[in-house]
Design a protein around this motif. Structure first.
Motif, PDB file in Angstrom:
ATOM      1  N   ARG A 123       0.831  -1.206   0.000  1.00  0.00           N
ATOM      2  CA  ARG A 123       0.000   0.000   0.000  1.00  0.00           C
ATOM      3  C   ARG A 123       0.875   1.269   0.000  1.00  0.00           C
ATOM      4  N   SER A 124       0.624   2.135  -0.976  1.00  0.00           N
ATOM      5  CA  SER A 124       1.360   3.401  -1.085  1.00  0.00           C
ATOM      6  C   SER A 124       0.643   4.283  -2.103  1.00  0.00           C
ATOM      7  N   ARG A 125       1.067   5.545  -2.164  1.00  0.00           N
ATOM      8  CA  ARG A 125       0.490   6.420  -3.199  1.00  0.00           C
ATOM      9  C   ARG A 125       0.752   5.836  -4.581  1.00  0.00           C
ATOM     10  N   MET A 126       1.975   5.306  -4.774  1.00  0.00           N
ATOM     11  CA  MET A 126       2.331   4.762  -6.084  1.00  0.00           C
ATOM     12  C   MET A 126       1.394   3.632  -6.486  1.00  0.00           C
ATOM     13  N   SER A 127       1.184   2.670  -5.594  1.00  0.00           N
ATOM     14  CA  SER A 127       0.372   1.512  -5.983  1.00  0.00           C
ATOM     15  C   SER A 127      -1.091   1.925  -6.131  1.00  0.00           C
ATOM     16  N   GLU A 128      -1.530   2.883  -5.309  1.00  0.00           N
ATOM     17  CA  GLU A 128      -2.923   3.311  -5.441  1.00  0.00           C
ATOM     18  C   GLU A 128      -3.133   4.098  -6.744  1.00  0.00           C
ATOM     19  N   ASN A 129      -2.162   4.951  -7.103  1.00  0.00           N
ATOM     20  CA  ASN A 129      -2.270   5.676  -8.385  1.00  0.00           C
ATOM     21  C   ASN A 129      -2.253   4.720  -9.567  1.00  0.00           C
ATOM     22  N   GLN A 130      -1.455   3.656  -9.435  1.00  0.00           N
ATOM     23  CA  GLN A 130      -1.317   2.683 -10.517  1.00  0.00           C
ATOM     24  C   GLN A 130      -2.663   2.014 -10.823  1.00  0.00           C
ATOM     25  N   MET A 131      -3.505   1.941  -9.780  1.00  0.00           N
ATOM     26  CA  MET A 131      -4.795   1.257  -9.941  1.00  0.00           C
ATOM     27  C   MET A 131      -5.923   2.196 -10.321  1.00  0.00           C
ATOM     28  N   ALA A 132      -5.619   3.513 -10.351  1.00  0.00           N
ATOM     29  CA  ALA A 132      -6.680   4.526 -10.421  1.00  0.00           C
ATOM     30  C   ALA A 132      -7.674   4.276 -11.560  1.00  0.00           C
ATOM     31  N   ASP A 133      -7.178   3.808 -12.706  1.00  0.00           N
ATOM     32  CA  ASP A 133      -8.066   3.682 -13.872  1.00  0.00           C
ATOM     33  C   ASP A 133      -8.745   2.321 -13.986  1.00  0.00           C
ATOM     34  N   LEU A 134      -8.493   1.434 -13.021  1.00  0.00           N
ATOM     35  CA  LEU A 134      -9.079   0.088 -13.106  1.00  0.00           C
ATOM     36  C   LEU A 134     -10.534   0.106 -12.651  1.00  0.00           C
ATOM     37  N   PRO A 135     -11.346  -0.855 -13.120  1.00  0.00           N
ATOM     38  CA  PRO A 135     -12.732  -0.942 -12.659  1.00  0.00           C
ATOM     39  C   PRO A 135     -12.776  -1.176 -11.138  1.00  0.00           C
ATOM     40  N   GLU A 136     -13.823  -0.646 -10.490  1.00  0.00           N
ATOM     41  CA  GLU A 136     -13.945  -0.690  -9.013  1.00  0.00           C
ATOM     42  C   GLU A 136     -13.763  -2.095  -8.451  1.00  0.00           C
ATOM     43  N   GLU A 137     -14.383  -3.066  -9.146  1.00  0.00           N
ATOM     44  CA  GLU A 137     -14.367  -4.453  -8.652  1.00  0.00           C
ATOM     45  C   GLU A 137     -12.922  -4.984  -8.597  1.00  0.00           C
ATOM     46  N   ILE A 138     -12.144  -4.687  -9.649  1.00  0.00           N
ATOM     47  CA  ILE A 138     -10.748  -5.152  -9.694  1.00  0.00           C
ATOM     48  C   ILE A 138      -9.935  -4.395  -8.639  1.00  0.00           C
ATOM     49  N   LYS A 139     -10.209  -3.094  -8.523  1.00  0.00           N
ATOM     50  CA  LYS A 139      -9.520  -2.285  -7.498  1.00  0.00           C
ATOM     51  C   LYS A 139      -9.708  -2.898  -6.120  1.00  0.00           C
ATOM     52  N   ARG A 140     -10.965  -3.270  -5.819  1.00  0.00           N
ATOM     53  CA  ARG A 140     -11.250  -3.838  -4.490  1.00  0.00           C
ATOM     54  C   ARG A 140     -10.478  -5.139  -4.281  1.00  0.00           C
ATOM     55  N   ALA A 141     -10.444  -5.973  -5.342  1.00  0.00           N
ATOM     56  CA  ALA A 141      -9.740  -7.259  -5.233  1.00  0.00           C
ATOM     57  C   ALA A 141      -8.248  -7.024  -5.000  1.00  0.00           C
ATOM     58  N   ILE A 142      -7.661  -6.080  -5.721  1.00  0.00           N
ATOM     59  CA  ILE A 142      -6.220  -5.817  -5.577  1.00  0.00           C
ATOM     60  C   ILE A 142      -5.941  -5.198  -4.217  1.00  0.00           C
ATOM     61  N   ASP A 143      -6.836  -4.313  -3.801  1.00  0.00           N
ATOM     62  CA  ASP A 143      -6.639  -3.627  -2.516  1.00  0.00           C
ATOM     63  C   ASP A 143      -6.444  -4.633  -1.380  1.00  0.00           C
ATOM     64  N   GLY A 144      -7.222  -5.713  -1.440  1.00  0.00           N
ATOM     65  CA  GLY A 144      -7.143  -6.731  -0.387  1.00  0.00           C
ATOM     66  C   GLY A 144      -5.831  -7.515  -0.422  1.00  0.00           C
ATOM     67  N   LYS A 145      -5.047  -7.337  -1.487  1.00  0.00           N
ATOM     68  CA  LYS A 145      -3.788  -8.101  -1.607  1.00  0.00           C
ATOM     69  C   LYS A 145      -2.563  -7.239  -1.341  1.00  0.00           C
ATOM     70  N   MET A 146      -2.797  -6.001  -0.872  1.00  0.00           N
ATOM     71  CA  MET A 146      -1.642  -5.119  -0.629  1.00  0.00           C
ATOM     72  C   MET A 146      -1.090  -5.345   0.771  1.00  0.00           C
ATOM     73  N   MET A 147       0.230  -5.438   0.863  1.00  0.00           N
ATOM     74  CA  MET A 147       0.862  -5.534   2.177  1.00  0.00           C
ATOM     75  C   MET A 147       0.983  -4.129   2.761  1.00  0.00           C
ATOM     76  N   GLU A 148       0.959  -4.037   4.089  1.00  0.00           N
ATOM     77  CA  GLU A 148       1.130  -2.744   4.750  1.00  0.00           C
ATOM     78  C   GLU A 148       2.622  -2.461   4.916  1.00  0.00           C
ATOM     79  N   ALA A 149       3.005  -1.211   4.645  1.00  0.00           N
ATOM     80  CA  ALA A 149       4.431  -0.868   4.507  1.00  0.00           C
ATOM     81  C   ALA A 149       5.248  -1.076   5.783  1.00  0.00           C
TER      82      ALA A 149
END
Ligand SMILES: NC(=O)c1ccc[n+]([C@@H]2O[C@H](COP(=O)([O-])OP(=O)(O)OC[C@H]3O[C@@H](n4cnc5c(N)ncnc54)[C@H](O)[C@@H]3O)[C@@H](O)[C@H]2O)c1
Length: 266
Positions: A186-212
């Motif tokens: 989880r970071s600004r970089m990884s969140e920006n990288q996902m910005a244009d993805l559909p909400e459903e995919i964003k949610r799925a990826i969000d759950g796979k992010m490690m905390e820094a």
């Protein structure tokens, strides 16, 4: 190295992985300086972490900026014991022919030139002191190339190659080098990288992010134990094994029939 009271410099510490590294060293009683191109980000993280953490504005691509940062940290804390060259940028996922020369140059300047400058500035004095440690942030993509991420992958392979080389140079002087290979964090970089993805995919990826912070704690352990590779996301092992296997199977007969060759150590 026992990191308590040691002086730690973390570039790109104004959020994400750099902030996690800074926080983990501060937890262990180290004296930490966070630097970032964005002074507000750095200030905010230093205030959040507390424990005497300081923040400095810094452009890792500039030798002059590095000299200013070094002087400021030394004036506050004394010589730097651990340099974490963590600042980096990614590029949008797209076919390489759509990457402009400006994007290529910017990515290489921050991700590779910045690491080169940060190592070069501190190596000689660490060697002279016979102590110190450098931690360079690569990426899983620094061992596993990813289509549509060619330039970023190349920059992170460069970080890994540079770091592993200088580990050999510095080991005889008692100076350590580690490489951090983050996967999705989880970071600004990884969140920006996902910005244009559909909400459903964003949610799925969000759950796979490690905390820094967990990457930061892994970095601290690696410095304490002087380990080269810092692997935080072991889920990439099968892909790495497959990549290496594809390389190994091509080590057959030499191209020239009577070639004897030399071992790297000869
Ligand atoms: N987040 C991930 O999933 C991930 C995965 C693999 C590798 N990484 C690597 O981890 C490192 C940290 O990235 P992050 O994900 O925490 O992103 P981030 O964007 O939160 O942090 C990077 C920081 O670097 C700063 N920065 C950019 N250019 C700079 C410059 N010229 N000088 C100084 N600072 C500058 C940014 O302002 C930012 O605060 C990067 O090297 C990145 O490539 C991240």
């Amino acid at each position: 190295m026992n990191v308590t009271d040691k002086v730690i410099l973390v570039t790109g510490g104004g959020g994400g992985i750099g902030a996690g590294i800074a926080e983990a060293f501060a937890e262990k009683g180290a004296r930490v300086a966070i630097t970032d191109i964005n002074a507000d980000y750095a200030q905010a993280e230093a205030a959040r972490i507390g424990k005497g953490t300081i923040a400095l504005q810094h452009d890792v691509t500039s030798p002059e900026s590095w000299a200013e940062v070094k002087a400021a940290v030394e004036a506050q804390f004394g010589p730097v014991d651990v340099v974490c060259n963590n600042a980096g940028i990614s590029l949008p996922f797209k076919p390489m022919e759509q990457i402009s020369l400006e994007e290529f140059d910017r990515c290489m300047a921050i991700n590779v030139r910045g690491v080169f400058l940060g190592c070069n500035l501190f190596m000689a004095e660490m060697k002279a002191r016979g102590s110190g440690h450098i931690v360079n942030t690569s990426s899983v993509n620094g061992q596993l190339p990813h289509g549509t991420f060619a330039v970023y992958s190349a920059s992170k392979f460069a970080v890994a190659g540079l770091s592993e080389s200088i580990r050999q140079e510095l080991a005889p002087f008692g100076v350590g080098v580690s490489i951090l290979y983050p996967g999705l964090t989880r970071s600004r970089m990884s969140e920006n990288q996902m910005a244009d993805l559909p909400e459903e995919i964003k949610r799925a990826i969000d759950g796979k992010m490690m905390e820094a912070i967990w990457l930061g704690r892994a970095v601290v352990r690696a410095v304490e134990e002087n380990r080269l590779h810092i692997i935080t996301h072991p889920d990439h092992l099968p892909a790495l094994k497959a990549r290496m296997e594809a390389l190994y199977v091509n080590f057959g007969e030499p191209a020239q029939p009577d070639f004897v060759g030399q071992r790297i150590s000869d």
